[in-house]
Design a protein around this motif. Structure first.
Motif, PDB file in Angstrom:
ATOM      1  N   LEU A 266       0.842  -1.202   0.000  1.00 32.52           N
ATOM      2  CA  LEU A 266       0.000   0.000   0.000  1.00 32.52           C
ATOM      3  C   LEU A 266       0.875   1.249   0.000  1.00 32.52           C
ATOM      4  O   LEU A 266       0.544   2.246  -0.654  1.00 32.52           O
ATOM      5  CB  LEU A 266      -0.925   0.002   1.215  1.00 32.52           C
ATOM      6  N   ASP A 267       1.990   1.185   0.720  1.00 31.71           N
ATOM      7  CA  ASP A 267       2.933   2.312   0.705  1.00 31.71           C
ATOM      8  C   ASP A 267       3.549   2.490  -0.677  1.00 31.71           C
ATOM      9  O   ASP A 267       3.691   3.615  -1.182  1.00 31.71           O
ATOM     10  CB  ASP A 267       4.039   2.084   1.739  1.00 31.71           C
ATOM     11  N   GLU A 268       3.902   1.366  -1.303  1.00 33.96           N
ATOM     12  CA  GLU A 268       4.473   1.449  -2.652  1.00 33.96           C
ATOM     13  C   GLU A 268       3.432   1.939  -3.652  1.00 33.96           C
ATOM     14  O   GLU A 268       3.739   2.699  -4.574  1.00 33.96           O
ATOM     15  CB  GLU A 268       5.014   0.083  -3.073  1.00 33.96           C
ATOM     16  N   LEU A 269       2.198   1.506  -3.449  1.00 37.45           N
ATOM     17  CA  LEU A 269       1.118   1.959  -4.318  1.00 37.45           C
ATOM     18  C   LEU A 269       0.901   3.464  -4.179  1.00 37.45           C
ATOM     19  O   LEU A 269       0.613   4.157  -5.160  1.00 37.45           O
ATOM     20  CB  LEU A 269      -0.164   1.210  -3.973  1.00 37.45           C
ATOM     21  N   LYS A 270       1.055   3.962  -2.976  1.00 36.21           N
ATOM     22  CA  LYS A 270       0.931   5.408  -2.744  1.00 36.21           C
ATOM     23  C   LYS A 270       1.986   6.170  -3.536  1.00 36.21           C
ATOM     24  O   LYS A 270       1.699   7.212  -4.144  1.00 36.21           O
ATOM     25  CB  LYS A 270       1.076   5.696  -1.255  1.00 36.21           C
ATOM     26  N   ALA A 292      -6.615   6.726 -18.010  1.00 34.32           N
ATOM     27  CA  ALA A 292      -7.880   6.470 -17.319  1.00 34.32           C
ATOM     28  C   ALA A 292      -7.961   5.015 -16.844  1.00 34.32           C
ATOM     29  O   ALA A 292      -8.357   4.737 -15.698  1.00 34.32           O
ATOM     30  CB  ALA A 292      -9.051   6.788 -18.241  1.00 34.32           C
ATOM     31  N   ASN A 293      -7.577   4.095 -17.710  1.00 32.73           N
ATOM     32  CA  ASN A 293      -7.604   2.676 -17.340  1.00 32.73           C
ATOM     33  C   ASN A 293      -6.570   2.352 -16.270  1.00 32.73           C
ATOM     34  O   ASN A 293      -6.834   1.549 -15.360  1.00 32.73           O
ATOM     35  CB  ASN A 293      -7.381   1.805 -18.571  1.00 32.73           C
ATOM     36  N   LEU A 294      -5.398   2.981 -16.372  1.00 34.36           N
ATOM     37  CA  LEU A 294      -4.371   2.770 -15.358  1.00 34.36           C
ATOM     38  C   LEU A 294      -4.827   3.312 -14.005  1.00 34.36           C
ATOM     39  O   LEU A 294      -4.569   2.706 -12.958  1.00 34.36           O
ATOM     40  CB  LEU A 294      -3.063   3.444 -15.777  1.00 34.36           C
ATOM     41  N   PHE A 295      -5.510   4.445 -14.034  1.00 32.91           N
ATOM     42  CA  PHE A 295      -6.013   5.034 -12.790  1.00 32.91           C
ATOM     43  C   PHE A 295      -7.031   4.093 -12.128  1.00 32.91           C
ATOM     44  O   PHE A 295      -6.987   3.859 -10.918  1.00 32.91           O
ATOM     45  CB  PHE A 295      -6.668   6.384 -13.079  1.00 32.91           C
ATOM     46  N   LEU A 298      -5.230   1.110 -10.635  1.00 30.31           N
ATOM     47  CA  LEU A 298      -4.622   1.416  -9.341  1.00 30.31           C
ATOM     48  C   LEU A 298      -5.664   1.357  -8.222  1.00 30.31           C
ATOM     49  O   LEU A 298      -5.381   0.895  -7.113  1.00 30.31           O
ATOM     50  CB  LEU A 298      -3.975   2.802  -9.372  1.00 30.31           C
ATOM     51  N   HIS A 299      -6.872   1.805  -8.529  1.00 34.40           N
ATOM     52  CA  HIS A 299      -7.953   1.774  -7.540  1.00 34.40           C
ATOM     53  C   HIS A 299      -8.321   0.328  -7.189  1.00 34.40           C
ATOM     54  O   HIS A 299      -8.516   0.006  -6.004  1.00 34.40           O
ATOM     55  CB  HIS A 299      -9.171   2.512  -8.093  1.00 34.40           C
ATOM     56  N   LEU A 305      -5.560  -4.894  -1.930  1.00 32.67           N
ATOM     57  CA  LEU A 305      -4.643  -4.892  -0.795  1.00 32.67           C
ATOM     58  C   LEU A 305      -5.350  -4.556   0.515  1.00 32.67           C
ATOM     59  O   LEU A 305      -5.015  -5.104   1.568  1.00 32.67           O
ATOM     60  CB  LEU A 305      -3.516  -3.885  -1.046  1.00 32.67           C
ATOM     61  N   LEU A 306      -6.331  -3.677   0.456  1.00 30.19           N
ATOM     62  CA  LEU A 306      -7.067  -3.305   1.667  1.00 30.19           C
ATOM     63  C   LEU A 306      -7.838  -4.494   2.232  1.00 30.19           C
ATOM     64  O   LEU A 306      -7.997  -4.621   3.446  1.00 30.19           O
ATOM     65  CB  LEU A 306      -8.028  -2.147   1.376  1.00 30.19           C
ATOM     66  N   LEU A 307      -8.324  -5.360   1.347  1.00 30.59           N
ATOM     67  CA  LEU A 307      -9.011  -6.570   1.808  1.00 30.59           C
ATOM     68  C   LEU A 307      -8.082  -7.427   2.660  1.00 30.59           C
ATOM     69  O   LEU A 307      -8.482  -7.956   3.699  1.00 30.59           O
ATOM     70  CB  LEU A 307      -9.518  -7.385   0.618  1.00 30.59           C
ATOM     71  N   LYS A 308      -6.841  -7.556   2.218  1.00 27.30           N
ATOM     72  CA  LYS A 308      -5.876  -8.353   2.982  1.00 27.30           C
ATOM     73  C   LYS A 308      -5.490  -7.648   4.272  1.00 27.30           C
ATOM     74  O   LYS A 308      -5.326  -8.274   5.326  1.00 27.30           O
ATOM     75  CB  LYS A 308      -4.626  -8.630   2.132  1.00 27.30           C
ATOM     76  N   LYS A 309      -5.373  -6.319   4.203  1.00 24.12           N
ATOM     77  CA  LYS A 309      -5.008  -5.553   5.394  1.00 24.12           C
ATOM     78  C   LYS A 309      -6.065  -5.707   6.486  1.00 24.12           C
ATOM     79  O   LYS A 309      -5.742  -5.808   7.674  1.00 24.12           O
ATOM     80  CB  LYS A 309      -4.830  -4.081   5.032  1.00 24.12           C
ATOM     81  N   LYS A 310      -7.353  -5.738   6.085  1.00 23.83           N
ATOM     82  CA  LYS A 310      -8.443  -5.853   7.058  1.00 23.83           C
ATOM     83  C   LYS A 310      -8.656  -7.291   7.528  1.00 23.83           C
ATOM     84  O   LYS A 310      -9.313  -7.522   8.542  1.00 23.83           O
ATOM     85  CB  LYS A 310      -9.749  -5.339   6.430  1.00 23.83           C
ATOM     86  N   PHE A 311      -8.110  -8.231   6.792  1.00 21.32           N
ATOM     87  CA  PHE A 311      -8.350  -9.639   7.087  1.00 21.32           C
ATOM     88  C   PHE A 311      -7.780 -10.041   8.448  1.00 21.32           C
ATOM     89  O   PHE A 311      -8.408 -10.748   9.222  1.00 21.32           O
ATOM     90  CB  PHE A 311      -7.754 -10.512   5.979  1.00 21.32           C
TER      91      PHE A 311
END
Length: 328
Positions: A266-270, A292-295, A298-299, A305-311
């Motif tokens: 997530l830090d690298e994604l930032k 637009a597709n790349l943006f 990224l979302h 990744l957030l799903l794994k972070k909350k898991f």
């Protein structure tokens, strides 16, 4: 050919029930074996519910048999009339799984041509022996831990393959991938969810299951991976940002494991987003579509990744976030 545990338990429980019924001197002792066969279920919870349903249905059937046979006589027409009244009652009592079991008792009482208290006691003992043996034998359930762990490993291996293929496509438009891993993942998730459900039923006093949240999380991640594929396929060209995203996907493909260090990515994604925002504005329609597709991509990665972070709790402390290794 593999012999399942239900087959083995049926083969063990049936002769035991018949032997006990014979030792007790019960009439129609073979019926005890039939009752045991009908009570063998895939899980402990289903076995307990099945035993209760069948016992209640048998008791209800005995009452019906006394009323109908003693008042209307012992003939086949009365059996049919009784069943026409009895079956709706089992539906009302929500014990329909016991219809087949209670039918055994009904036919035993019918064949007696005269219901006495001693014969009713005999049939009650037959019910207890048959259903009780099936319930006791079914208390043993083989552990599904090994199967669930295997499903987890296979699923993670296929996640790795999907992420790596996405990286290859973004980087050099590699179109040789046939998408086989997507079908495999769907099947693995379905099989794992069925195993988790079955294993939960084998633990009567446990409300949560250690694998339930894991496979639920992977199911949601898989849905996101499927949403990413159309975005990747619509990228008309590559630029510096897309190459960095391809590298990021390749890193993710090497980091699919049960642990949780999603915070590293997530830090690298930032930082990727910051680079993305620092790029010059697109000048052509094709460049605009790519951005637009790349943006959107990224979302989707962020949600993944957030799903794994909350898991589960992170395996990486704030002090060690900058380490290069991690698992997602």
């Amino acid at each position: 050919m593999k012999i399942g545990s239900r087959t083995i338990k049926t083969a063990i429980g049936t002769p035991i029930a018949i032997s006990i019924a014979q030792l007790l001197g019960l009439t129609n002792f073979v019926s005890a074996g039939i009752l045991t066969i009908l009570c063998i279920q895939p899980s402990r919870k289903r076995s307990v519910l099945s035993a209760w349903h069948r016992f209640l249905a048998c008791v209800t059937a005995s009452i019906f048999a006394i009323i109908f046979f003693e008042l209307l006589g012992y003939n086949p027409i009365v059996v049919g009339v009784m069943l026409a009244c009895f079956i709706p009652v089992t539906v009302l009592l929500k014990v329909t799984p016991g219809i087949a079991t209670s039918s055994v008792i009904i036919l035993n009482l019918y064949s007696s041509a005269g219901i006495s208290l001693s014969f009713l006691t005999d049939q009650l003992l037959l019910i207890i022996v048959g259903i009780g043996t099936g319930l006791l034998v079914n208390l043993y359930m083989p552990s599904l831990e090994k199967n669930l762990n295997q499903k987890q490993e296979e699923l993670e291996h296929n996640f790795q393959a999907i992420l790596f293929e996405i990286a290859l496509y973004i980087r050099d438009k590699n179109d040789k991938w046939d998408g086989e891993e997507l079908t495999i993942c769907e099947n693995l998730l379905q099989e794992a969810e069925n195993l988790v459900s079955l294993d939960k039923e084998n633990h009567l006093l446990r409300s949560r299951h250690p694998y339930h949240d894991y496979f639920t999380m992977r199911r949601k991640q898989f849905d996101l991976l499927q949403k990413m594929l159309p975005l990747v396929s619509r990228l008309p060209n590559t630029d510096s940002i897309s190459i960095k995203i391809a590298d990021f996907f390749e890193k993710l493909s090497n980091a699919v494991h049960p642990g949780n260090t999603a915070i590293i990515y997530l830090d690298e994604l930032k930082r990727l987003r910051e680079n993305f925002n620092a790029e010059d504005l697109p000048e052509t329609r094709e460049e605009f579509e790519t951005r637009a597709n790349l943006f959107r991509l990224l979302h989707e990665i962020e949600d993944y990744l957030l799903l794994k972070k909350k898991f589960k709790s992170s395996d990486v402390s704030e002090r060690n976030k900058i380490k290069k290794t991690g698992t997602v």
